[in-house]
Design a protein around this motif. Structure first.
Motif, PDB file in Angstrom:
ATOM      1  N   THR A 248       0.739  -1.287   0.054  1.00 12.90           N
ATOM      2  CA  THR A 248       0.255  -0.060   0.167  1.00 12.90           C
ATOM      3  C   THR A 248       0.744   1.065   0.030  1.00 12.90           C
ATOM      4  OG1 THR A 248      -0.137  -0.137   2.439  1.00 12.90           O
ATOM      5  CG2 THR A 248      -2.060  -1.307   1.096  1.00 12.90           C
ATOM      6  N   LEU A 249       1.875   1.131  -0.753  1.00  4.91           N
ATOM      7  CA  LEU A 249       3.057   2.230  -0.844  1.00  4.91           C
ATOM      8  C   LEU A 249       2.298   3.419  -1.497  1.00  4.91           C
ATOM      9  CD1 LEU A 249       6.199   0.408  -1.480  1.00  4.91           C
ATOM     10  CD2 LEU A 249       5.313   1.401   0.589  1.00  4.91           C
ATOM     11  N   SER A 250       2.173   4.458  -1.393  1.00  2.17           N
ATOM     12  CA  SER A 250       1.689   5.794  -1.947  1.00  2.17           C
ATOM     13  C   SER A 250       2.809   6.968  -2.369  1.00  2.17           C
ATOM     14  CB  SER A 250       0.444   6.682  -1.310  1.00  2.17           C
ATOM     15  OG  SER A 250       0.952   6.878   0.104  1.00  2.17           O
ATOM     16  N   THR A 251       3.856   7.152  -1.564  1.00  2.00           N
ATOM     17  CA  THR A 251       4.889   7.960  -2.002  1.00  2.00           C
ATOM     18  C   THR A 251       5.923   6.998  -1.623  1.00  2.00           C
ATOM     19  OG1 THR A 251       4.735   9.177   0.109  1.00  2.00           O
ATOM     20  CG2 THR A 251       3.398  10.002  -1.417  1.00  2.00           C
ATOM     21  N   LEU A 252       7.119   7.471  -2.410  1.00  2.00           N
ATOM     22  CA  LEU A 252       8.530   6.802  -2.149  1.00  2.00           C
ATOM     23  C   LEU A 252       9.775   7.769  -2.420  1.00  2.00           C
ATOM     24  CD1 LEU A 252      10.082   4.253  -1.764  1.00  2.00           C
ATOM     25  CD2 LEU A 252       9.999   3.606  -4.206  1.00  2.00           C
ATOM     26  N   ASP A 253      10.518   8.048  -1.405  1.00  2.00           N
ATOM     27  CA  ASP A 253      11.647   8.560  -1.474  1.00  2.00           C
ATOM     28  C   ASP A 253      12.778   7.671  -1.714  1.00  2.00           C
ATOM     29  OD1 ASP A 253      13.847  10.395  -1.052  1.00  2.00           O
ATOM     30  OD2 ASP A 253      13.583  10.728   0.972  1.00  2.00           O
ATOM     31  N   MET A 254      13.554   7.754  -2.967  1.00  2.00           N
ATOM     32  CA  MET A 254      14.549   6.820  -3.530  1.00  2.00           C
ATOM     33  C   MET A 254      15.652   6.940  -2.563  1.00  2.00           C
ATOM     34  SD  MET A 254      13.224   5.015  -5.872  1.00  2.00           S
ATOM     35  CE  MET A 254      14.621   4.183  -6.607  1.00  2.00           C
ATOM     36  N   ALA A 255      15.531   7.955  -1.736  1.00  2.00           N
ATOM     37  CA  ALA A 255      16.870   8.098  -0.788  1.00  2.00           C
ATOM     38  C   ALA A 255      16.975   6.888   0.179  1.00  2.00           C
ATOM     39  CB  ALA A 255      16.743   9.448  -0.122  1.00  2.00           C
ATOM     40  N   CYS A 256      15.970   6.132   0.269  1.00  2.00           N
ATOM     41  CA  CYS A 256      15.859   4.951   1.297  1.00  2.00           C
ATOM     42  C   CYS A 256      17.008   3.932   0.540  1.00  2.00           C
ATOM     43  CB  CYS A 256      14.671   4.344   1.268  1.00  2.00           C
ATOM     44  SG  CYS A 256      13.402   5.333   2.230  1.00  2.00           S
ATOM     45  N   PHE A 257      17.185   4.137  -0.799  1.00  2.00           N
ATOM     46  CA  PHE A 257      18.036   2.860  -1.285  1.00  2.00           C
ATOM     47  C   PHE A 257      19.462   3.514  -1.754  1.00  2.00           C
ATOM     48  CE2 PHE A 257      13.679   2.300  -2.939  1.00  2.00           C
ATOM     49  CZ  PHE A 257      13.322   1.414  -1.821  1.00  2.00           C
ATOM     50  N   ALA A 258      19.580   4.576  -1.444  1.00  2.00           N
ATOM     51  CA  ALA A 258      20.957   5.409  -1.702  1.00  2.00           C
ATOM     52  C   ALA A 258      22.321   4.885  -1.261  1.00  2.00           C
ATOM     53  CB  ALA A 258      20.823   6.951  -1.177  1.00  2.00           C
ATOM     54  N   GLU A 259      22.225   4.064   0.036  1.00  2.00           N
ATOM     55  CA  GLU A 259      23.219   3.323   0.553  1.00  2.00           C
ATOM     56  C   GLU A 259      23.050   1.853   0.395  1.00  2.00           C
ATOM     57  OE1 GLU A 259      25.528   5.105   2.076  1.00  2.00           O
ATOM     58  OE2 GLU A 259      24.437   7.068   1.756  1.00  2.00           O
ATOM     59  N   MET A 260      22.560   1.688  -0.996  1.00  2.00           N
ATOM     60  CA  MET A 260      22.657   0.137  -1.286  1.00  2.00           C
ATOM     61  C   MET A 260      23.470  -0.133  -2.666  1.00  2.00           C
ATOM     62  SD  MET A 260      18.493  -0.949  -0.256  1.00  2.00           S
ATOM     63  CE  MET A 260      18.070  -0.630   1.470  1.00  2.00           C
ATOM     64  N   PRO A 261      24.525  -0.110  -2.461  1.00  2.00           N
ATOM     65  CA  PRO A 261      25.218  -0.149  -3.655  1.00  2.00           C
ATOM     66  C   PRO A 261      25.239  -1.507  -4.578  1.00  2.00           C
ATOM     67  CG  PRO A 261      26.942  -0.312  -2.060  1.00  2.00           C
ATOM     68  CD  PRO A 261      25.625  -0.036  -1.342  1.00  2.00           C
ATOM     69  N   LYS A 262      24.682  -2.590  -3.882  1.00  2.00           N
ATOM     70  CA  LYS A 262      24.504  -3.874  -4.535  1.00  2.00           C
ATOM     71  C   LYS A 262      23.198  -4.166  -4.957  1.00  2.00           C
ATOM     72  CE  LYS A 262      28.291  -5.766  -1.457  1.00  2.00           C
ATOM     73  NZ  LYS A 262      28.339  -6.750  -0.701  1.00  2.00           N
ATOM     74  N   LEU A 263      22.254  -3.244  -4.948  1.00  2.00           N
ATOM     75  CA  LEU A 263      20.854  -3.289  -5.112  1.00  2.00           C
ATOM     76  C   LEU A 263      20.738  -3.568  -6.762  1.00  2.00           C
ATOM     77  CD1 LEU A 263      17.833  -3.733  -4.263  1.00  2.00           C
ATOM     78  CD2 LEU A 263      17.620  -0.964  -4.490  1.00  2.00           C
ATOM     79  N   GLU A 264      20.130  -4.727  -7.034  1.00  2.00           N
ATOM     80  CA  GLU A 264      20.186  -5.122  -8.396  1.00  2.00           C
ATOM     81  C   GLU A 264      18.747  -5.147  -8.931  1.00  2.00           C
ATOM     82  OE1 GLU A 264      21.948  -8.908  -8.935  1.00  2.00           O
ATOM     83  OE2 GLU A 264      23.676  -8.474  -8.314  1.00  2.00           O
ATOM     84  N   LYS A 265      17.825  -5.678  -8.141  1.00  2.00           N
ATOM     85  CA  LYS A 265      16.247  -5.646  -8.564  1.00  2.00           C
ATOM     86  C   LYS A 265      15.429  -5.044  -7.743  1.00  2.00           C
ATOM     87  CE  LYS A 265      17.383 -10.034 -11.233  1.00  2.00           C
ATOM     88  NZ  LYS A 265      16.892 -11.464 -11.411  1.00  2.00           N
ATOM     89  N   LEU A 266      14.517  -4.118  -7.956  1.00  2.00           N
ATOM     90  CA  LEU A 266      13.524  -3.229  -7.147  1.00  2.00           C
ATOM     91  C   LEU A 266      12.384  -3.390  -7.836  1.00  2.00           C
ATOM     92  CD1 LEU A 266      12.875  -1.577  -4.754  1.00  2.00           C
ATOM     93  CD2 LEU A 266      13.876   0.314  -6.302  1.00  2.00           C
ATOM     94  N   TYR A 267      11.505  -4.067  -7.057  1.00  2.93           N
ATOM     95  CA  TYR A 267      10.067  -4.610  -7.764  1.00  2.93           C
ATOM     96  C   TYR A 267       8.945  -3.841  -6.934  1.00  2.93           C
ATOM     97  CZ  TYR A 267      12.427  -8.227 -10.065  1.00  2.93           C
ATOM     98  OH  TYR A 267      13.105  -9.223 -10.993  1.00  2.93           O
ATOM     99  N   LEU A 268       8.480  -2.763  -7.411  1.00  4.90           N
ATOM    100  CA  LEU A 268       7.276  -2.016  -6.707  1.00  4.90           C
ATOM    101  C   LEU A 268       5.971  -1.929  -7.563  1.00  4.90           C
ATOM    102  CD1 LEU A 268       9.970   0.933  -6.285  1.00  4.90           C
ATOM    103  CD2 LEU A 268       8.886  -0.602  -4.507  1.00  4.90           C
TER     104      LEU A 268
END
Length: 477
Positions: free
Chosen positions: A165-185
């Motif tokens: 039930t996400l309505s807004t998203l601040d991508m800064a939450c993932f800014a410290e994830m240099p290994k993040l490959e797949k993001l499903y939203l």
């Protein structure tokens, strides 16, 4: 002997699949489960019931296990006390449909799956930076409204958040994830995706799935996505996407089911063609543009005639505005002059009443009264002005107390009227200043609108000239 063996085996299996409740007191309850053997490192539990978050949970034979698989049951919440005791050494945790509302995390977790539950809260205690080892997190089909608590998962590689039930998203939450490959939203309620960091860098991200949300615009201009290969944008309310030219590694994109404007879509498709990006979907019953099947809406550009008409309307409105302003200023001035005239009249009336008060001075009596009659006749023959002046030269004036009280009352009344009129006059002057300021602001806005219209007219005239030249060249060839 054989019967005793079968009873022992049955009790062992029962301990694997059913919890044993021990109560040290009414306030402290411990529920114990024995792991079923599913592998040398795996603890398998078919059914777990933990319907009170305050109850303790104990798993027998969990010491040498690193994998926990809970297939079903009823678990209301797994709180930090459970992760710090029972799950402290686990690396892989899989939880089936158990109605879970709260989920805790231990620093040892590497893989966590809790799909198809009712999770709203994630318990992520503060530990040393980089302590959490979570690489794969599958929390799709839950009720999450925020991802702020995931900032600590710096080792994350794959994140599934579909159907929350996400309505807004601040991508800064993932800014410290240099290994993040797949993001499903996908399949959320996202209408705003932004970043509070000036330059967002996700160097390893290859898949970004945002389909079936409610996005209207999407801006990638300040994002660094050097390895993004798949971008899912279908089934939103998008009219424009900015910054796609910065995504050099992009190979596939989905665009169907949006509200593209044809001009914006044409520019975007042109950029995608230059970068050899494949549009992998299409709309139904749509011819599309640039050999695609993506629908769009034409936004009619104003013609030269329309702009000329609008400019004529602007001139008319400007004249009317000038007339109204002149009338307003004239009304204000008349009102001010009227009050000033009224004040002058009151002052003159006050002075005139003072002049009408004629003092009387007693004269010394003579023996025969002849001098009195002579002086009286001389005074009667004098003009009124001389009589007042002569009376003013008297050393003593005699007026009745009643007359003096009336004069004082009139003076007080006049003084109060003067105070009220001065206050009213000041209010009118303040209003005049405010209206003058509003007039200046309105004039500025009007001039800005006129200049904007003139600029649009020049731009359209240039486009029409280019079009005429193009038609002329076509006709000659």
């Amino acid at each position: 002997m054989l019967l005793r063996y079968h009873i022992t085996v049955a009790l062992g299996l029962l301990a694997c699949y059913a919890g044993v409740v021990f109560a040290a007191s009414q306030s402290e309850v411990e529920i114990v489960y024995k792991c079923a053997t599913a592998g040398p490192k795996t603890c398998f539990l078919n059914v777990v019931k933990l319907e009170d978050a305050n109850h303790k949970l104990k798993l027998v034979d969990i010491e040498d296990k690193t994998i926990l698989n809970i297939k079903g049951g009823s678990i209301v919440a797994l709180q930090p006390q459970h992760c710090s005791s029972v799950f402290a050494k686990l690396e892989k945790v899989s939880i089936g449909r158990v109605g879970l509302k709260e989920l805790c995390f231990a620093p040892s977790f590497v893989y966590v799956s809790a799909e198809h539950n009712r999770i709203r809260t994630l318990h992520v205690p503060e530990v040393a930076p980089g302590a959490y080892r979570v690489e794969v997190l599958r929390l799709n089909d839950n009720q999450l409204e925020s991802v702020e608590s995931m900032r600590a998962f710096v080792a994350l590689k794959e994140l599934h958040l579909e159907r929350n039930t996400l309505s807004t998203l601040d991508m800064a939450c993932f800014a410290e994830m240099p290994k993040l490959e797949k993001l499903y939203l996908a399949y959320n309620r996202l209408n705003v995706i932004a970043s509070t960091v000036s330059e967002l860098s996700l160097p390893a991200l290859s898949v970004l799935a945002l389909q079936n949300n409610t996005l209207t615009v999407f801006d990638l201009r300040t994002w660094s996505l050097p390895n993004l290969e798949l971008l899912e944008l279908s089934a939103n309310n998008l009219t424009k996407v900015s910054g796609l030219d910065n995504v050099q590694a992009l190979s596939d994109i989905s665009l169907a089911g949006n509200r593209w404007q044809c001009h914006e879509l044409d520019q975007m498709l042109e950029q995608l063609e230059k970068n050899d990006v494949t549009v992998k979907d299409g709309d139904v019953n749509c011819d599309g543009i640039r050999n695609s099947s993506i629908c769009c809406t034409h936004v009619e550009q104003p013609t030269e005639e329309t702009l000329q008409t609008n400019l004529a309307k602007f001139d008319t409105l400007r004249e009317r505005y000038g007339e109204m302003e002149a009338r307003f200023n004239e009304t204000v001035q008349k009102t001010i002059h009227g009050f000033e005239a009224k004040i002058r009249g009151l002052k003159e009336s006050y002075e005139k009443r003072n002049e009408e008060v004629v003092p009387v001075t007693p004269k010394p009596e003579t023996m025969d009264g002849e001098n009195d009659e002579e002086e009286q006749s001389t005074t009667d023959e004098m003009p009124a002005a001389e009589r007042v002046e002569k009376a003013a030269q008297c050393d003593e004036c005699v007026c009745s107390k009643e007359s003096m009280d009336k004069v004082e009352s009139k003076l007080a009344e006049l003084e109060q009227k003067l105070v009220d009129n001065n206050a009213l006059l000041k209010g009118l002057k303040d209003n005049q200043v405010q209206f003058s300021y509003m007039t200046v602001v309105a004039k500025h806005e009007f001039r800005t609108a006129v200049k904007r219209g003139e600029y649009k007219l020049k731009e359209l005239s240039s486009m029409l000239a280019m079009l005429r030249e193009h038609v002329k060249q076509k006709s000659t060839t």
